[in-house]
Write a protein that holds these residues in place. Structure first.
Motif, PDB file in Angstrom:
ATOM      1  N   ALA A   1       0.844  -1.195   0.000  1.00 21.58           N
ATOM      2  CA  ALA A   1       0.000   0.000   0.000  1.00 21.58           C
ATOM      3  C   ALA A   1       0.881   1.249   0.000  1.00 21.58           C
ATOM      4  O   ALA A   1       1.661   1.471   0.917  1.00 21.58           O
ATOM      5  N   CYS A   2       0.780   2.042  -1.049  1.00 20.48           N
ATOM      6  CA  CYS A   2       1.569   3.254  -1.185  1.00 20.48           C
ATOM      7  C   CYS A   2       0.826   4.198  -2.122  1.00 20.48           C
ATOM      8  O   CYS A   2      -0.168   3.834  -2.762  1.00 20.48           O
ATOM      9  N   PHE A   3       1.328   5.425  -2.215  1.00 25.94           N
ATOM     10  CA  PHE A   3       0.660   6.432  -3.036  1.00 25.94           C
ATOM     11  C   PHE A   3       0.721   6.063  -4.516  1.00 25.94           C
ATOM     12  O   PHE A   3      -0.237   6.288  -5.265  1.00 25.94           O
ATOM     13  N   PHE A   4       1.831   5.496  -4.964  1.00 24.83           N
ATOM     14  CA  PHE A   4       1.941   5.109  -6.372  1.00 24.83           C
ATOM     15  C   PHE A   4       0.930   4.017  -6.715  1.00 24.83           C
ATOM     16  O   PHE A   4       0.353   4.025  -7.808  1.00 24.83           O
ATOM     17  N   LEU A   5       0.703   3.079  -5.798  1.00 26.36           N
ATOM     18  CA  LEU A   5      -0.275   2.026  -6.061  1.00 26.36           C
ATOM     19  C   LEU A   5      -1.680   2.619  -6.180  1.00 26.36           C
ATOM     20  O   LEU A   5      -2.471   2.174  -7.026  1.00 26.36           O
ATOM     21  N   ARG A   6      -1.980   3.616  -5.375  1.00 23.20           N
ATOM     22  CA  ARG A   6      -3.289   4.258  -5.486  1.00 23.20           C
ATOM     23  C   ARG A   6      -3.434   4.966  -6.829  1.00 23.20           C
ATOM     24  O   ARG A   6      -4.497   4.901  -7.456  1.00 23.20           O
ATOM     25  N   LYS A   7      -2.377   5.641  -7.261  1.00 21.56           N
ATOM     26  CA  LYS A   7      -2.423   6.294  -8.572  1.00 21.56           C
ATOM     27  C   LYS A   7      -2.540   5.262  -9.686  1.00 21.56           C
ATOM     28  O   LYS A   7      -3.267   5.465 -10.663  1.00 21.56           O
ATOM     29  N   LEU A   8      -1.830   4.155  -9.547  1.00 21.72           N
ATOM     30  CA  LEU A   8      -1.872   3.113 -10.565  1.00 21.72           C
ATOM     31  C   LEU A   8      -3.255   2.475 -10.626  1.00 21.72           C
ATOM     32  O   LEU A   8      -3.810   2.237 -11.711  1.00 21.72           O
TER      33      LEU A   8
ATOM     34  N   VAL B   1      11.680   2.224  -6.107  1.00 21.25           N
ATOM     35  CA  VAL B   1      11.588   3.664  -5.875  1.00 21.25           C
ATOM     36  C   VAL B   1      10.141   4.111  -5.756  1.00 21.25           C
ATOM     37  O   VAL B   1       9.796   4.907  -4.874  1.00 21.25           O
ATOM     38  N   VAL B   2       9.271   3.623  -6.632  1.00 20.98           N
ATOM     39  CA  VAL B   2       7.886   4.112  -6.629  1.00 20.98           C
ATOM     40  C   VAL B   2       7.159   3.733  -5.346  1.00 20.98           C
ATOM     41  O   VAL B   2       6.173   4.391  -4.984  1.00 20.98           O
ATOM     42  N   GLN B   3       7.613   2.698  -4.651  1.00 15.76           N
ATOM     43  CA  GLN B   3       6.987   2.350  -3.373  1.00 15.76           C
ATOM     44  C   GLN B   3       7.734   2.975  -2.201  1.00 15.76           C
ATOM     45  O   GLN B   3       7.426   2.673  -1.047  1.00 15.76           O
ATOM     46  N   ASN B   4       8.721   3.816  -2.506  1.00 15.50           N
ATOM     47  CA  ASN B   4       9.453   4.566  -1.473  1.00 15.50           C
ATOM     48  C   ASN B   4      10.164   3.631  -0.504  1.00 15.50           C
ATOM     49  O   ASN B   4      10.204   3.866   0.705  1.00 15.50           O
ATOM     50  N   ASN B   5      10.746   2.564  -1.033  1.00 10.23           N
ATOM     51  CA  ASN B   5      11.460   1.587  -0.225  1.00 10.23           C
ATOM     52  C   ASN B   5      12.954   1.888  -0.316  1.00 10.23           C
ATOM     53  O   ASN B   5      13.594   1.637  -1.350  1.00 10.23           O
ATOM     54  N   THR B   6      13.506   2.430   0.746  1.00  5.30           N
ATOM     55  CA  THR B   6      14.886   2.913   0.712  1.00  5.30           C
ATOM     56  C   THR B   6      15.889   1.789   0.493  1.00  5.30           C
ATOM     57  O   THR B   6      16.783   1.894  -0.372  1.00  5.30           O
ATOM     58  N   GLU B   7      15.772   0.710   1.241  1.00  7.55           N
ATOM     59  CA  GLU B   7      16.783  -0.350   1.193  1.00  7.55           C
ATOM     60  C   GLU B   7      16.730  -1.108  -0.125  1.00  7.55           C
ATOM     61  O   GLU B   7      17.769  -1.394  -0.735  1.00  7.55           O
ATOM     62  N   LEU B   8      15.531  -1.471  -0.582  1.00  9.65           N
ATOM     63  CA  LEU B   8      15.428  -2.168  -1.866  1.00  9.65           C
ATOM     64  C   LEU B   8      15.853  -1.266  -3.016  1.00  9.65           C
ATOM     65  O   LEU B   8      16.447  -1.735  -3.995  1.00  9.65           O
ATOM     66  N   ALA B   9      15.553   0.021  -2.920  1.00 10.64           N
ATOM     67  CA  ALA B   9      15.974   0.951  -3.968  1.00 10.64           C
ATOM     68  C   ALA B   9      17.495   1.039  -4.043  1.00 10.64           C
ATOM     69  O   ALA B   9      18.073   1.121  -5.126  1.00 10.64           O
ATOM     70  N   GLU B  10      18.146   1.000  -2.892  1.00 10.31           N
ATOM     71  CA  GLU B  10      19.611   1.055  -2.888  1.00 10.31           C
ATOM     72  C   GLU B  10      20.195  -0.182  -3.563  1.00 10.31           C
ATOM     73  O   GLU B  10      21.168  -0.094  -4.317  1.00 10.31           O
TER      74      GLU B  10
END
Length: 1230
Positions: free
Chosen positions: A448-455, A546-555
């Motif tokens: 659940a994140c803002f990008f998923l709501r937009k999608l 990135v779109v789910q704002n996950n810092t560790e996975l994005a790195e």
């Protein structure tokens, strides 16, 4: 009825039975049976339970029948109690009475049990009472809750206890449920009964109708454990079920039966040595050979560990114990003994997980399946340490495909440590995301994140409302939806990252060689294809994180991308756009997005700084290199769109902008030399000015005279200086006309002013319609209006037109109004002059400060107006009686109070300066007088009002304004240099694309642009970003420099268009070497024309167009004119590519080609007849390297695929096509 008078066999007194239960004639002579003599009724004990004390611990409880289905219980816990399905079930069994454990062992048990439950998301199942092993489990939960500071613990501990042995159970009974029920722990008065453990979180209280009978819950607990063990682990249906492990402490005969039955059901057991009784007996014989585990040995051990209790065992019971213990030892893969070892200092959690993995290796799964199941379990538990020590060993050989299910689970489950471990042990991101469905499934399982709501809103056509959470795992999400949303976040200047079909080439695709353009992929079967779409698995993984704002996975994903600078800047743009659109600037999610965006801006700066320290020139090429992975954008453009001021302010980026600003001139030239050469341009032939190529590479051929002159006047810096001079001339002419030469009939000066303004208007239209990125008019207009200087330009032009219309009227009043409007317009034109200061390092930052202060002043004036109007209206109403003249009302209520702030004392008190009745229009009305001709108002009241007004307006508000200005200055001053460097780009971009001539001579350039765009219908020139700065126009271009944007593959010069013999004629081309092909290099003095028409006007037009228009986009060809082609400029041709499947399996794809006997090569067919086609799409459109091309006429083709159905006749090698016409079809394309 039992021996005790009045007590039933069930344990309850007779008086508590219903009437039909105590009729002896109905049950005379029958043996009491729980199934026949007990009936079920709706439960009257359920709800929340609280125990009071520290932390107000609250749990859930329910009283259930012993015959209830385990499915109903599991549904109750997962749906109504909202418990997440466990990844592991730990069944703790053992002594029901209090027993002693050594402190060291007790600490290891408690710490390990909590750790395994916390890391794996396990459920702990116990007996639920406050005694024995259940008490130890409760104490472990209590210690964790107190240490972590959580009132509602994250550990799920479920107690399954018999209802009939619970002390004070009457407090839990309520027909409508208790919310909450208060339960008091009373160990002193419990007697033979037991109290519930206050540290458990959930209770299943099993009632079979008896009172004081222990063990009635065992059967239900076993059925519940079996049901849970049959549930699928996770939500993906991987086939791995929830593992169950039994942990044994102490224990007696009941515990032995529990262990024995559990191991027969393939449930692994962990026995704690040192906990006492049964656990120690099993621990002593676990490592012995089966032949040594004899009846005598078991008897000795039981006597040793059970003490006095051993006397109650019969000989038959000892034999039974021996047999069961021997059977347990026969299953070593299911038995694990935890011993305190000084060498291996680990807790019980490791032993529990190792026991499960050991059991998994020996179950019905064989070979690779067993290892995969163990890995799936380790991922579900999120235990990287267990995976490293038990799974990824030297003996195990893993391929990337074997690890893909675990990789997916780790990504969806947000387990970055496991993702990194899997990457280290052989997972290839390219193979993992090889199938498009895998990436689609990842997006379908976004948390659940803002990008998923937009999608979800995009998928459902805007039906998701604010605050409504979409359901994860939606199968409707496709990569086309993701591409649209990402393009919206990145900006419309980018191309979609994913097409509507496959986003990478597969074996089913065809590759067609198109001259000078490399290879073009041709998908078939009606799939839509995007030419610039590339498959970049590292980018896909990074973008998903990135779109789910996950810092560790994005790195982790960022480490996998190829173009890390562009990726970091793209992430910065996406995150800031998401934070902006979230609409909640202060929300935690928006703050995290901005922090992550700033992090990746710093990452981009770090990588670019490293590159710049190694090679500054190559680092600058990185900024303007087109990145196919990110919508064919560039790092520079992404940084500007992402508002990455710190990145733009980097010295390497600024050096590139400075080079672009200087153009072909060297950055080392002083300003006074450039200004002097602008006036005395012959100085450039004396070496007075340094050009970039000669300063950096002295061995290159020097520029010739015409090239030097062109380089001087096409430099953005020189364009800027000429435009400044032109603008000063315009303002001077405007001032002269307004003050000296504003006649009834326009003079030559005024007419020149109108022409000058017309050139400015045309330039504004050119900027508005300038195709810098190929976007639509709406986006161009939006970007145009976003610039403050453009707004001033539009305002000044509109006012000038209004003033001109009024000025041309015959009426004298309207004529003068026109002059007034033009005078006001002159002020705006003068303010526009401040734009020239933005390029200055000293004055540019001051303009930024002034703009910020103007915003502060606007809000301050709103606050000040409240005091001005409040005082002015009150003062006007007291002094003046019934003033009817509007102008004097406004003057008295607003204007005079405003002037008082600056020390102006009102003069309308005396009768000499006012009109008694207001009859004089030039004087204000006098204050109201009484019968004695004295002011009727109380003087002290107005004095007090004036003092209060001056106190707040003069002292408070004005000092507040000074404080605001000071704060703004300090705030902006610290970042002024960074902001100025960022805004400097806009000015450089404007003059980089601006025509060389200044106004009003710029009208000539506009006229040529009009002829090119409207009359000749040439496509607009695209200037998405700056092109690479050229290091001098010389014949030596082997250093890899190009005149356009830097791409991954430098386009080679056209070859067929430079063949010496022009086809179908006797004309020979002028030999053009490769280094002379680009138009940017010095001119080649060849005059070779070829045209079918002997038209002098056409040749003259051709010669004129060679000065900048009608030039072959591929470069020089060695011949001018239109040659064998029909018209000057682009000649459009349509090329169809016919494809069809050869076999039913769709493994071999055929395409149609024609052998050109004259040219001795294969070619695409032209006009086609009688073809059964069901799929047509355009795959390429652009320039073609053709032997008929000239400098002024060339071929541009449109290639389309026509996929034929299975009924089309076979394409035999000898039979190319039915009814093929050799003539190539030419089609004019608008």
């Amino acid at each position: 009825e039992s021996e005790r008078e009045g007590i039933c066999k069930c344990g309850y007194p007779k008086i508590q039975h219903c009437d039909e239960a105590i009729k002896p004639e109905d049950y005379m002579g029958e043996q009491w049976d729980t199934h026949r003599h007990v009936r079920e009724v709706p439960t009257d004990a359920f709800g929340d339970i609280t125990f009071g004390g520290l932390g107000q611990k609250t749990g859930k409880y329910v009283r259930v029948s012993s015959d209830i289905s385990s499915e109903s219980l599991y549904q109750l816990m997962t749906e109504h109690w909202k418990l997440r399905s466990p990844n592991l079930l730990i069944s703790v069994t053992g002594g029901a009475k209090n027993f002693y454990m050594k402190t060291h062992l007790k600490d290891k048990f408690r710490r390990g049990l909590i750790k395994v439950a916390q890391t794996t998301g396990a459920w702990i199942l116990t007996g639920g009472t406050h005694a024995g092993v259940m008490k130890h489990v409760g104490m472990a939960v209590r210690d964790y809750t107190l240490s972590s500071g959580l009132m509602e613990g994250q550990i799920v501990v479920i107690g399954v206890a018999p209802w009939g042995v619970i002390h004070n159970r009457h407090t839990l009974v309520h027909p409508e449920g208790c919310f909450p029920a208060y339960y008091a722990l009373d160990e002193q008065g419990q007697g033979r009964l037991s109290c519930l453990d206050i540290n458990h979180t959930h209770f299943l209280l099993v009632d079979d109708g008896t009172h004081g009978h222990y063990g009635v819950e065992i059967e239900l607990r076993a059925r519940l454990e079996k049901l849970i063990s049959q549930q699928t682990l996770g939500s993906r249906g991987s086939g791995v079920t929830i593992p169950v492990v039994c942990v044994v402490l102490d224990g007696g005969p009941g515990t032995l039966n529990t262990i024995y039955n559990a191991m027969l059901k393939h449930t692994p057991c962990v026995v704690l040595e040192g906990s006492g009784r049964l656990a120690d007996v099993i621990a002593q014989v676990a490592a012995l050979p089966l032949s040594k585990v004899t009846l005598v040995l078991i008897s000795q051990l039981m006597k040793r560990f059970f003490g006095q209790e051993y006397q109650s065992f019969t000989e038959v019971q000892v034999i039974e114990w021996t047999k069961k213990i021997q059977d347990i030892i026969r299953m070593p893969h299911l038995l694990t003994v935890f011993r305190i070892d000084e060498d291996k200092n680990y807790d019980v959690d490791v032993a529990i997980l190792q026991a499960l993995l050991k059991a998994s290796r020996s179950d019905e799964h064989a070979g690779r399946q067993s290892w995969e199941r163990q890995l799936e379990l380790a991922v579900a538990w999120n235990r990287v340490d267990i995976a490293e020590s038990e799974i990824f060993t030297e003996e195990s050989q893993w391929t990337s495909c074997d690890l893909h299910p675990a990789m997916f689970s780790a990504l969806v489950g947000d387990k970055p440590e496991f993702v990194r471990l899997l990457l280290e042990n052989g997972v290839c991101v390219g193979k993992f995301l090889e199938q498009e469905d895998k990436l689609t499934e990842l997006y379908a399982h976004l948390p659940a994140c803002f990008f998923l709501r937009k999608l979800a809103k995009r998928v459902q056509g805007g039906k998701i409302h604010r605050g409504q959470e979409p359901q994860p795992g939606s199968s409707k999400i496709s990569l086309s939806h993701v591409a649209e949303e990402v393009r919206h976040l990145l900006g419309s200047f980018t191309q979609p990252l994913y097409g509507l079909s496959r986003h990478k080439m597969t074996g089913d695709d065809v590759r067609l060689a198109v001259p000078s353009k490399g290879l073009v992929d041709l998908p078939c079967l009606g799939e839509e294809w995007t030419p610039d779409t590339v498959w970049d698995p590292g980018r896909d993984l990074f973008l998903w994180a990135v779109v789910q704002n996950n810092t560790e996975l994005a790195e982790i994903g960022w480490e996998q991308v190829q173009d890390c600078i562009a990726a970091a800047l793209a992430a910065c743009k996406i995150l800031r756009k998401l934070a902006q659109e979230s609409g909640e600037d202060d929300s935690e999610e928006a703050k995290e997005m901005r922090e992550l965006a700033s992090h990746y801006e710093k990452q981009a700066i770090g990588v670019f700084s490293e590159c710049h320290s190694w090679d500054a020139q190559r680092a600058q090429k990185l900024l303007i290199r087109v990145s196919p992975s990110w919508g064919r954008s560039t790092c520079l453009w992404l940084a500007l769109e992402a508002d990455a001021k710190s990145f733009i302010a980097h010295s390497g980026v600024q050096a590139l902008l400075t080079q672009i600003w200087c153009g072909e001139l060297s950055v080392d030239n002083p300003h006074w030399k450039v200004l002097l050469c602008m006036i005395f341009f012959p100085l450039i032939y004396t070496g007075f000015l340094i050009f970039s190529g000669s300063s950096q590479k002295p061995e290159l051929e020097p520029l010739n005279c015409s090239s030097r002159l062109m380089s001087l006047f096409t430099s953005p810096q020189v364009k800027f200086y000429w435009n400044i001079a032109s603008y000063f001339g315009f303002l001077w002419l405007f001032a002269v006309v307004l003050m000296i030469d504003f006649q009834a009939y326009p003079s030559w000066r005024e007419l020149l002013l109108y022409v000058w303004l017309t050139s400015l208007v045309c330039e504004e239209f050119r900027q508005l319609y300038h195709d810098f990125d190929g976007s639509g008019f709406r986006r161009k207009a939006k970007m145009y209006i976003s610039d403050l200087w453009n707004i001033l330009d539009v305002l000044s032009i509109v006012l000038f037109i209004v003033g001109l219309v009024c000025r041309l009227q015959a009426s004298g009043t309207v004529f003068y109004v026109g002059k007034v409007v033009l005078c006001i317009d002159f002020i705006i034109f003068s303010l526009r002059l401040m734009a020239i200061f933005t390029i200055s390092r000293t004055l540019g930052p001051k303009i930024i400060i002034v703009r910020r202060m103007m915003m502060d002043l606007f809000f301050f004036m709103f606050l000040l107006s409240i005091w001005v109007v409040a005082y002015g209206v009150a003062k006007q109403g007291i002094l003046i009686h019934n003033e009817e003249r509007l102008n004097w009302i406004i003057r008295g209520a607003v204007y005079e109070p405003y002037l008082i702030i600056f020390g102006n004392v009102p003069t309308n008190i005396d009768s000499e300066h006012c009109s008694v009745n207001g009859s004089d229009p030039l004087k204000p009305k006098c204050p109201m007088l009484n019968d004695e001709n004295m002011p009727a108002f109380p003087e002290w009241l107005t004095i007090i009002m004036l003092c209060v007004y001056l106190l707040f307006a003069n002292i408070l508000l004005l000092n507040l304004l000074i404080a605001i200005f000071n704060y703004t200055f300090q705030e902006v001053q610290d970042n002024t240099d960074t902001i100025w460097k960022f805004q400097r780009y806009e000015l450089i971009k404007e003059y980089h694309s601006r025509p060389a001539l200044p106004p009003p001579f710029i009208l000539l350039s506009h006229l040529i642009l009009f002829i090119r765009a409207v009359l000749l219908r040439y496509p607009p020139q695209r200037h998405k970003t700056f092109s690479e700065p050229k290091q001098g126009r010389s014949s030596d271009r082997d250093d890899g420099e190009s005149s356009g944007q830097e791409t991954d593959e430098e386009a080679a010069p056209h070859t067929f268009a430079r063949q010496l013999q022009y086809p179908c004629s006797t004309v020979k081309r002028f030999p053009v070497p490769e280094e002379k092909v680009p138009w940017e290099v010095p001119d080649i003095n060849y005059i070779t024309y070829f045209t079918k028409l002997n038209n002098i006007i056409l040749d003259l037009l051709n010669f004129i167009l060679m000065n900048g228009f009608g030039r072959n986009p591929g470069g020089r060809t060695g011949i001018r004119g239109k040659g064998a082609l029909k018209s000057l400029g682009p000649n459009h041709i349509l090329h169809p590519v016919l494809t069809r499947w050869r076999d039913a399996e769709h493994k071999v794809l055929e395409f149609l080609a024609v052998w050109e006997e004259a040219e001795k090569h294969w070619a695409l067919p032209g006009r086609l007849h009688s073809m059964c086609v069901f799929s047509v799409m355009q795959v390429y459109k652009g320039y073609v390297d053709d032997s008929r091309n000239t400098d002024n006429a060339w071929i541009e083709t449109t290639i389309v695929t026509l996929h034929c159905d299975k009924h089309t006749p076979p394409m035999n090698p000898g039979i190319v096509i039915l009814e093929y016409a050799r003539a190539i079809r030419e089609k004019k394309m608008n």
